[in-house]
Design a protein around this motif. Structure first.
Motif, PDB file in Angstrom:
ATOM      1  N   LEU A 267       0.822  -1.208   0.000  1.00 59.56           N
ATOM      2  CA  LEU A 267       0.000   0.000   0.000  1.00 59.56           C
ATOM      3  C   LEU A 267       0.860   1.263   0.000  1.00 59.56           C
ATOM      4  N   THR A 268       1.825   1.353   0.884  1.00 62.52           N
ATOM      5  CA  THR A 268       2.615   2.595   0.961  1.00 62.52           C
ATOM      6  C   THR A 268       3.389   2.848  -0.324  1.00 62.52           C
ATOM      7  N   GLY A 269       3.867   1.784  -0.953  1.00 60.38           N
ATOM      8  CA  GLY A 269       4.563   1.946  -2.225  1.00 60.38           C
ATOM      9  C   GLY A 269       3.642   2.460  -3.318  1.00 60.38           C
ATOM     10  N   LYS A 270       2.414   1.930  -3.350  1.00 58.01           N
ATOM     11  CA  LYS A 270       1.437   2.381  -4.349  1.00 58.01           C
ATOM     12  C   LYS A 270       1.010   3.826  -4.078  1.00 58.01           C
ATOM     13  N   LEU A 271       0.876   4.168  -2.804  1.00 59.21           N
ATOM     14  CA  LEU A 271       0.522   5.543  -2.444  1.00 59.21           C
ATOM     15  C   LEU A 271       1.624   6.511  -2.878  1.00 59.21           C
ATOM     16  N   THR A 272       2.860   6.143  -2.628  1.00 55.68           N
ATOM     17  CA  THR A 272       3.993   6.971  -3.055  1.00 55.68           C
ATOM     18  C   THR A 272       4.052   7.068  -4.579  1.00 55.68           C
ATOM     19  N   ALA A 273       3.827   5.960  -5.263  1.00 50.84           N
ATOM     20  CA  ALA A 273       3.849   5.971  -6.739  1.00 50.84           C
ATOM     21  C   ALA A 273       2.759   6.876  -7.295  1.00 50.84           C
ATOM     22  N   ALA A 274       1.559   6.819  -6.713  1.00 50.42           N
ATOM     23  CA  ALA A 274       0.463   7.689  -7.175  1.00 50.42           C
ATOM     24  C   ALA A 274       0.839   9.158  -7.010  1.00 50.42           C
ATOM     25  N   GLN A 275       1.498   9.486  -5.909  1.00 51.79           N
ATOM     26  CA  GLN A 275       1.913  10.880  -5.692  1.00 51.79           C
ATOM     27  C   GLN A 275       2.997  11.283  -6.687  1.00 51.79           C
ATOM     28  N   HIS A 276       3.936  10.380  -6.973  1.00 57.39           N
ATOM     29  CA  HIS A 276       4.982  10.705  -7.951  1.00 57.39           C
ATOM     30  C   HIS A 276       4.403  10.842  -9.355  1.00 57.39           C
ATOM     31  N   ASP A 277       3.411  10.014  -9.685  1.00 60.86           N
ATOM     32  CA  ASP A 277       2.779  10.103 -11.000  1.00 60.86           C
ATOM     33  C   ASP A 277       2.045  11.422 -11.195  1.00 60.86           C
ATOM     34  N   CYS A 278       1.637  12.051 -10.102  1.00 60.08           N
ATOM     35  CA  CYS A 278       0.890  13.316 -10.166  1.00 60.08           C
ATOM     36  C   CYS A 278       1.698  14.448  -9.539  1.00 60.08           C
ATOM     37  N   GLY A 279       2.998  14.348  -9.610  1.00 55.92           N
ATOM     38  CA  GLY A 279       3.878  15.309  -8.940  1.00 55.92           C
ATOM     39  C   GLY A 279       3.691  16.754  -9.352  1.00 55.92           C
ATOM     40  N   GLU A 280       3.196  16.998 -10.562  1.00 54.63           N
ATOM     41  CA  GLU A 280       3.030  18.382 -11.025  1.00 54.63           C
ATOM     42  C   GLU A 280       1.928  19.129 -10.275  1.00 54.63           C
TER      43      GLU A 280
ATOM     44  N   ALA B  46      -6.787   7.473  -8.869  1.00 51.73           N
ATOM     45  CA  ALA B  46      -5.675   6.531  -8.682  1.00 51.73           C
ATOM     46  C   ALA B  46      -5.637   6.024  -7.241  1.00 51.73           C
ATOM     47  N   LEU B  47      -5.919   6.902  -6.292  1.00 48.35           N
ATOM     48  CA  LEU B  47      -5.936   6.500  -4.885  1.00 48.35           C
ATOM     49  C   LEU B  47      -7.052   5.494  -4.614  1.00 48.35           C
ATOM     50  N   LYS B  48      -8.200   5.693  -5.242  1.00 47.34           N
ATOM     51  CA  LYS B  48      -9.349   4.809  -5.009  1.00 47.34           C
ATOM     52  C   LYS B  48      -9.088   3.383  -5.472  1.00 47.34           C
ATOM     53  N   ASP B  49      -8.112   3.195  -6.345  1.00 50.68           N
ATOM     54  CA  ASP B  49      -7.767   1.859  -6.824  1.00 50.68           C
ATOM     55  C   ASP B  49      -6.814   1.126  -5.881  1.00 50.68           C
ATOM     56  N   ILE B  50      -6.347   1.791  -4.827  1.00 53.09           N
ATOM     57  CA  ILE B  50      -5.376   1.188  -3.914  1.00 53.09           C
ATOM     58  C   ILE B  50      -6.096   0.475  -2.772  1.00 53.09           C
ATOM     59  N   ARG B  51      -5.886  -0.822  -2.669  1.00 57.71           N
ATOM     60  CA  ARG B  51      -6.502  -1.637  -1.607  1.00 57.71           C
ATOM     61  C   ARG B  51      -5.902  -1.246  -0.255  1.00 57.71           C
ATOM     62  N   GLY B  52      -6.773  -1.023   0.736  1.00 55.42           N
ATOM     63  CA  GLY B  52      -6.320  -0.698   2.086  1.00 55.42           C
ATOM     64  C   GLY B  52      -6.581   0.735   2.491  1.00 55.42           C
ATOM     65  N   ILE B  53      -6.948   1.579   1.514  1.00 59.37           N
ATOM     66  CA  ILE B  53      -7.304   2.958   1.861  1.00 59.37           C
ATOM     67  C   ILE B  53      -8.705   2.934   2.455  1.00 59.37           C
ATOM     68  N   LYS B  54      -8.833   3.482   3.656  1.00 64.50           N
ATOM     69  CA  LYS B  54     -10.111   3.462   4.371  1.00 64.50           C
ATOM     70  C   LYS B  54     -11.004   4.635   3.990  1.00 64.50           C
ATOM     71  N   SER B  55     -10.405   5.803   3.771  1.00 62.52           N
ATOM     72  CA  SER B  55     -11.206   6.957   3.371  1.00 62.52           C
ATOM     73  C   SER B  55     -10.341   7.970   2.635  1.00 62.52           C
ATOM     74  N   ILE B  56     -10.998   8.695   1.748  1.00 63.68           N
ATOM     75  CA  ILE B  56     -10.388   9.802   1.010  1.00 63.68           C
ATOM     76  C   ILE B  56     -11.349  10.970   1.089  1.00 63.68           C
ATOM     77  N   ASN B  57     -10.884  12.097   1.596  1.00 67.46           N
ATOM     78  CA  ASN B  57     -11.716  13.294   1.676  1.00 67.46           C
ATOM     79  C   ASN B  57     -10.986  14.454   1.015  1.00 67.46           C
ATOM     80  N   VAL B  58     -11.743  15.297   0.342  1.00 66.27           N
ATOM     81  CA  VAL B  58     -11.165  16.438  -0.367  1.00 66.27           C
ATOM     82  C   VAL B  58     -11.758  17.715   0.206  1.00 66.27           C
ATOM     83  N   ASN B  59     -10.885  18.683   0.473  1.00 67.40           N
ATOM     84  CA  ASN B  59     -11.315  20.007   0.912  1.00 67.40           C
ATOM     85  C   ASN B  59     -10.788  21.003  -0.117  1.00 67.40           C
ATOM     86  N   VAL B  60     -11.705  21.604  -0.856  1.00 68.53           N
ATOM     87  CA  VAL B  60     -11.329  22.594  -1.865  1.00 68.53           C
ATOM     88  C   VAL B  60     -11.213  23.931  -1.170  1.00 68.53           C
TER      89      VAL B  60
END
Length: 141
Positions: free
Chosen positions: A76-89, A123-137
């Motif tokens: 999970l942590t590797g996939k989370l880090t990869a997702a962040q690197h893929d969207c680094g911009e 991309a985060l929603k595809d990662i198994r083990g994430i319990k919640s994702i919340n966005v604050n604009v």
């Protein structure tokens, strides 16, 4: 009172609302020792505009993506880090805290068009083990 984030001159206008709605709004607003109803309305308007821009994707915005996950899930942590690197911009920074022995909270501060930020969230929603994702604009850039 004009704040630093405002531009241009202030415009006075009137609105009509049901009395009970105004009373409830003021009860909540003034319960926190606030004194300026106009600033409250400006803040609500800014929030509305930012959320509309989130929906349409036509302006750059700031958004915080909060992720709660079980760090014991393999890879999970590797996939989370990869997702962040893929969207680094779009990622400004992230912070990580331990909630308890197995649960972590990561807050990722982003800047970009909402469709770019939504791709990151997808991309985060595809990662198994994430319990919640919340966005604050937060606001437009």
């Amino acid at each position: 009172m004009q704040t630093q984030n405002d531009s241009g001159k202030l415009v006075r206008f009137s609105i009509t609302v049901p009395e009970d709605l105004l009373n409830e709004f003021e009860s909540e607003y003034y319960s926190e020792n606030r004194e300026n109803r106009s600033e409250a309305i400006r803040n609500l308007m800014r929030s509305y505009v930012a959320n509309e821009r989130w929906k349409t994707g036509n302006k750059k915005i700031f958004a915080t993506v909060s992720i709660v996950y079980d760090h014991h899930i393999p890879e999970l942590t590797g996939k989370l880090t990869a997702a962040q690197h893929d969207c680094g911009e779009i990622i400004i920074c992230s912070t990580h805290v331990h909630i308890n022995h197995s649960t972590c909270l990561e807050c990722v501060i982003t800047k970009g068009f909402s469709n770019e930020i939504q791709k990151f969230i997808a991309a985060l929603k595809d990662i198994r083990g994430i319990k919640s994702i919340n966005v604050n604009v937060s606001s437009e850039i």
